[in-house]
Design an enzyme around this catalytic site. Sequence first.
Site, PDB file in Angstrom:
ATOM      1  N   GLY A 105       0.808  -1.218   0.000  1.00 51.00           N
ATOM      2  CA  GLY A 105       0.000   0.000   0.000  1.00 51.00           C
ATOM      3  C   GLY A 105       0.839   1.265   0.000  1.00 51.00           C
ATOM      4  O   GLY A 105       0.569   2.208  -0.738  1.00 51.00           O
ATOM      5  N   ASP A 276       8.884   0.496  12.655  1.00 52.60           N
ATOM      6  CA  ASP A 276       9.819   0.124  11.590  1.00 52.60           C
ATOM      7  C   ASP A 276      10.232   1.400  10.877  1.00 52.60           C
ATOM      8  O   ASP A 276       9.476   2.377  10.870  1.00 52.60           O
ATOM      9  CB  ASP A 276       9.162  -0.794  10.559  1.00 52.60           C
ATOM     10  CG  ASP A 276       8.350   0.005   9.550  1.00 52.60           C
ATOM     11  OD1 ASP A 276       7.234   0.402   9.886  1.00 52.60           O
ATOM     12  OD2 ASP A 276       8.858   0.266   8.438  1.00 52.60           O
ATOM     13  N   CYS A 314      29.412   1.338  23.753  1.00 53.77           N
ATOM     14  CA  CYS A 314      28.539   0.580  22.840  1.00 53.77           C
ATOM     15  C   CYS A 314      29.167  -0.784  22.582  1.00 53.77           C
ATOM     16  O   CYS A 314      30.366  -0.889  22.330  1.00 53.77           O
ATOM     17  CB  CYS A 314      28.348   1.346  21.528  1.00 53.77           C
ATOM     18  SG  CYS A 314      27.357   0.421  20.327  1.00 53.77           S
TER      19      CYS A 314
HETATM   20  N1  PRF Z   1       0.707   2.065   5.119  1.00 54.46           N
HETATM   21  C1  PRF Z   1       1.501   1.010   4.756  1.00 54.46           C
HETATM   22  N2  PRF Z   1       2.831   1.026   4.963  1.00 54.46           N
HETATM   23  C2  PRF Z   1       3.390   2.118   5.542  1.00 54.46           C
HETATM   24  C3  PRF Z   1       2.628   3.229   5.924  1.00 54.46           C
HETATM   25  C4  PRF Z   1       1.210   3.219   5.713  1.00 54.46           C
HETATM   26  O1  PRF Z   1       0.446   4.144   6.016  1.00 54.46           O
HETATM   27  C5  PRF Z   1       3.533   4.159   6.484  1.00 54.46           C
HETATM   28  C6  PRF Z   1       3.206   5.479   7.085  1.00 54.46           C
HETATM   29  N3  PRF Z   1       3.832   6.550   6.425  1.00 54.46           N
HETATM   30  C7  PRF Z   1       4.805   3.588   6.412  1.00 54.46           C
HETATM   31  N4  PRF Z   1       4.698   2.356   5.834  1.00 54.46           N
HETATM   32  N5  PRF Z   1       0.929  -0.052   4.195  1.00 54.46           N
HETATM   33 ZN    ZN Z   2      28.262   0.930  18.282  1.00 55.74          ZN
END
Ligand code: PRF
Ligand code: ZN
Length: 381
Positions: A105, A276, A314
Amino acid sequence: VQKKIKPNEIPKPLEFTILATHNCARASIMRLPHGEVKTPVYMPVGTKGAMKGVTYQEMDDLGCKLLLANTYHLAYKPGGDLLEKVGGLHKFVNWKHNILTDSGGFQMVSLSQLSEVTEEGVTFESPYDKTIMHLRPEDSIHTQNQIGADIIMALDDVVRTTTVGPRMQEASERTTRWLDRDIAAHKRKNDQNLFPIVQGGIDPKLREQSLNDLIQREANGYAIGGLAGGEDKIDFWKTVAQCTAKLPINKPRYLMGVGYPVDVVVCSCLGVDMFDCVFSTRTARFGTAFTDNGFLKLKNKEAANVFEPIQKGCQCQTCKSYTQSYLHYLIAREEVACHLISIHNLNYLIQLMLNLRQSIIDGNLIEFINGFLKKWYKTEG
Ligand code: PRF
Ligand code: ZN
């Protein structure tokens, strides 16, 4: 401890156990078909079935238990049929932990010049060879069933966050209609979790409608979409808070496309469990490293005279082995520099989430946040 399953009870492919909370923030364990994930969690992005510049073996060494991949890119190549034939993406790329696939999407926005949306679905023209791909909700789900990820995403109609008026409303309502087609097409409900995606931009009324519609469909977890696209921070935070306040308390919430260190910290406090973003690895390829004191630009000439690691203390392989001076020297010359900085940035975000999580469990979240923000904005003393 294994839960006893009654004879006619179908086991769920997701179990979410909240261990501790502080206001809206939660420390939980999410049990998926390929093992446990501690949340809040940052999920690194391997769009095409590989991380850019980092191997899956290295991701395993960093303690990563849940990785992202993208249906649009994998459907194009190597294709769903091939992935099904080899027994799914886990087998194809030799990754024993969990995978989440995005539906495709979002590529409507990222490849907007090359896509067209109708009620039926999305049509893409490949940026590589101009071939046409039709991605209807049924196609996205079928391909995601073939890929076999532990969490699969609904196909949403995504428009730029800053879109206003009827197109935003249409996209949000279409996302709900497509969700019903996704649910009907989903053939692996016993071992793959389909997460709906809340849309509605930054309009509270549209968000509310989307939330109500999606919550009725009783999924195992929910995503918050359509943000981190150039809206004002205050609208971003308000919208996240509106969503987490309404989404079921006992199910994981995934904020899509957010991975800036301050944002993952703030949004974890607002009750988000999963994040993510390509930012950590993308910015590494431009020579920028995450540190407790904010971003460190290793391209800057000052770095040439710093004979210390990116971040003292780290435990990543890069910091255990190399100085800023050496990394500065490598950036202009060798690709391995991107690799080394990526490793550090991924480790930084993974550890940041684990430390934040531990502070919720230990009852120290406030101290953790204060310490984090003071250092990040260098206001100490
Ligand atoms: N929908 C989908 N993947 C995404 C988003 C989304 O709204 C976003 C938001 N910007 C990141 N990745 N399917
Ligand atoms: Zn590091």
